[in-house]
Design an enzyme around this catalytic site. Structure first.
Site, short mmCIF file in Angstrom:
data_model
loop_
_atom_site.label_atom_id
_atom_site.label_comp_id
_atom_site.label_asym_id
_atom_site.label_seq_id
_atom_site.Cartn_x
_atom_site.Cartn_y
_atom_site.Cartn_z
N CYS A 163 0.83 -1.22 0.00
CA CYS A 163 0.00 0.00 0.00
C CYS A 163 0.86 1.26 0.00
O CYS A 163 1.81 1.39 0.74
CB CYS A 163 -0.99 -0.07 1.16
SG CYS A 163 -1.01 1.27 2.33
N CYS A 182 -28.13 17.85 -15.60
CA CYS A 182 -28.28 19.13 -16.30
C CYS A 182 -28.56 18.89 -17.78
O CYS A 182 -29.40 19.55 -18.38
CB CYS A 182 -27.01 19.97 -16.16
SG CYS A 182 -26.49 20.22 -14.46
N CYS A 209 1.10 3.32 3.12
CA CYS A 209 1.90 2.59 4.12
C CYS A 209 3.39 2.78 3.83
O CYS A 209 4.19 2.92 4.75
CB CYS A 209 1.57 1.11 4.10
SG CYS A 209 -0.19 0.75 4.27
N CYS A 244 -22.40 17.77 -15.96
CA CYS A 244 -23.43 17.17 -15.10
C CYS A 244 -24.54 16.52 -15.91
O CYS A 244 -25.15 17.15 -16.77
CB CYS A 244 -23.93 18.23 -14.13
SG CYS A 244 -25.69 18.30 -13.85
#
Ligand SMILES: *[C@@H]1O[C@H](CO)[C@@H](O)[C@H](O)[C@H]1NC(C)=O
Ligand SMILES: *[C@@H]1O[C@H](CO)[C@@H](O)[C@H](O)[C@H]1NC(C)=O
Length: 524
Positions: A61, A411, A64, A408
């Protein structure tokens, strides 16, 4: 307003995570003081150590890996200075059962244990060595550290890790209430600051107004002791908020640094935020005396911060400035207006003082982000821009505005209906308008999602937010009912066919709307 704060905080958080790239190991080296725990050793270890910070991690990770060296360095330092504090790692790719028993959902997760596996809390601090050391050390101390002698206290003040809030309690102070209040505050905010108390005569003489009244002083990390802030308000007694407000304002450094970690603290206080964007440390230190002087003068009125333009330069755009550094800009968080020093010439630091004075005197014009005013309106929906917004919504007609973003989806779905709506008002005193909110600043409208639909009544009364079905009829009804001119879109409709067609179309639309109602507003 809320929109922009969220967006900026997100940008800052993202950037601050990406930029510190390194190829370090997540797992601490063999010779480090970090203890590697397994299912078999975990419980004994936790039960036998009074303070353990445990990191649950996975070797692959990224966060990490970044934390790895910081964690190891904190462990080594604490091993020397505070041997009763231990730092431990649990590799969740090996110890699956152990990790799932603690419901670990993300890596790294850091948890603090105080002597047994049930006395557990999340580590709330930053993921760097100093923050870890500081947090863990404070766990071992009382919420308020009492200093008996000036010598001890002087030593402490020489090397502060964070803002230090000192209560000075003259011997024989009459009010016990203020001391109790101070302890309550310390218990509540001990994660963010160090709290201390003293009755030493040297400090009493220097800071207390009389030998009967307590004094409160904030010393800030990295600043001269003579720059400390002394509380001058009325007696604290049981008034928690008085002192908390003082701490909120005065604990911030005169010229602090803004980044993903500190952004929240600056925006939550809602004071105007003055930014100096710099590209080199020299630029920053050159401007420092000027900024600190201003910051002292306007403490509690304006916060001043430096911003590392190498990392966060693109934030200039959010403040309506060009990415040309250094730059100076003030963001009035209350009104969401931005005021910047003209960027056509290089920034002269000597202009900053006067600029701030003019800002305080309300003599500056904000920079309004706007598309150019269109030469002609070639659709029946009025194309509104930032600079014209206020004039149009106060033009003496009922004005219905759609605030949208080009990306959007809701929209886009609304666009044809909106076009149709606008056609219904041809020749009538209703303006149906739209504005691309990503390209245009507007004031006095709260936009928490796209699209936001707002009616500005012709009589100039408060704007009314539309929150109903996005169908032609519903919107037209709303304009008729809430608009001050009471104009009926369908009043002189002659062609009945058109009307019924419209009805069919909008009932399908309504169905779509109903199924998607829950998410109709979630686009930001
Ligand atoms: C931790 O501290 C002890 C006692 O000072 C020392 O013997 C030991 O070597 C230290 N461990 C590490 C890994 O630094
Ligand atoms: C202040 O209050 C704390 C917490 O109640 C108490 O322990 C302490 O003795 C008080 N200090 C003085 C000087 O009264």
């Amino acid at each position: 307003m809320q929109f922009s704060i969220k967006a900026i905080a997100a940008i800052m958080a993202v950037i601050s995570n990406i930029t510190s790239i390194n190829a370090e190991e997540a797992i601490a080296p063999e010779d480090s003081a970090v203890v590697k725990l397994t299912e078999a050793t975990f419980n004994d270890f936790i039960n036998n150590n009074p303070y353990v910070l445990a990191e649950f991690f996975a070797p692959w990770c990224g966060h990490c890996k970044r934390l790895g060296p910081e964690f190891a360095s904190a462990a080594d330092t604490l091993n020397e200075s505070d041997p009763n504090i231990k730092l431990a790692q649990i590799d969740c790719t090996e110890e699956r059962d152990l990790c799932s028993s603690f419901e670990i959902r993300g890596y790294p997760t850091m948890k603090v244990f105080k002597g047994d596996a049930s006395a557990i809390s999340d580590y709330p601090g930053q993921r760097d060595s100093n923050a870890i050391i500081n947090y863990m050390r404070k766990l071992t101390l009382p919420a308020v550290q009492v200093f008996e002698t000036a010598k001890e206290l002087d030593e402490k003040l020489e090397k502060l890790a964070e803002s230090f809030i000192l209560q000075i309690l003259p011997e024989g102070t009459e009010s016990q209430a203020s001391n109790e209040t101070f302890y309550q505050i310390a218990n509540k905010y001990s994660e963010a600051f160090t709290f201390a108390s003293t009755s030493d005569k040297k400090f009493v003489d220097q800071y207390a107004k009389s030998s009967k009244t307590p004094a409160y002083v904030i010393f800030r990390k990295g600043e001269e002791l003579s720059d400390a802030s002394v509380y001058k308000g009325k007696s604290i007694d049981s008034d928690f908020e008085l002192l908390v407000d003082f701490i909120d304002v005065e604990s911030k450094p005169l010229f602090g640094e803004i980044n993903g970690q500190t952004y929240q603290a600056y925006t939550s206080s809602n004071l105007p935020l003055a930014y100096y964007f710099y590209s080199t440390e020299e630029e920053r230190s050159d401007v420092e005396p000027i900024i600190k002087k201003l910051a002292k003068k306007y403490r509690g009125e304006v916060n001043f911060v430096g911003l590392d333009a190498v990392q966060f330069g693109m934030h200039a755009q959010n403040l309506n400035m060009e990415e040309k550094f250094p730059l100076f800009v003030i963001h009035d968080l209350e009104s969401n207006k931005k005021y910047g020093i003209d960027q056509s010439n290089d920034l002269d630091n000597n202009d900053i003082t006067q600029f701030v004075q003019k800002f305080k005197a309300g003599k500056l014009e904000p920079i309004v982000k706007s598309e150019p005013v269109p030469e002609s309106q070639d659709s029946s929906v009025f194309h509104l821009v930032g600079t014209e917004h206020d004039a149009i919504v106060k033009s003496g007609k009922d004005v219905f505005v759609k605030y949208y973003a080009p990306w959007c989806g809701h929209c886009k779905k609304l666009a044809p209906i909106f076009e149709e709506l606008s056609e219904l008002y041809t020749g009538k005193d209703v303006i149906v308008a739209e504005i691309d909110h990503t390209l245009n600043d507007v004031e006095g409208v709260t936009i928490e999602g796209y699209p936001t639909l707002v009616l500005f009544p012709a009589d100039g009364s408060e704007p009314i937010y539309y929150d109903d079905a996005r169908s032609l009829e519903a919107m037209a009804d709303f304009i008729k009912e809430k608009g001050s001119l009471k104009i009926d879109a369908f009043a002189d409709e002659e062609d009945a066919v058109v009307e019924s067609e419209t009805a069919v179309e909008s009932s399908t639309v309504e169905k779509v709307e109903q199924t998607e109602e829950a998410e109709a507003h979630d686009e930001l």
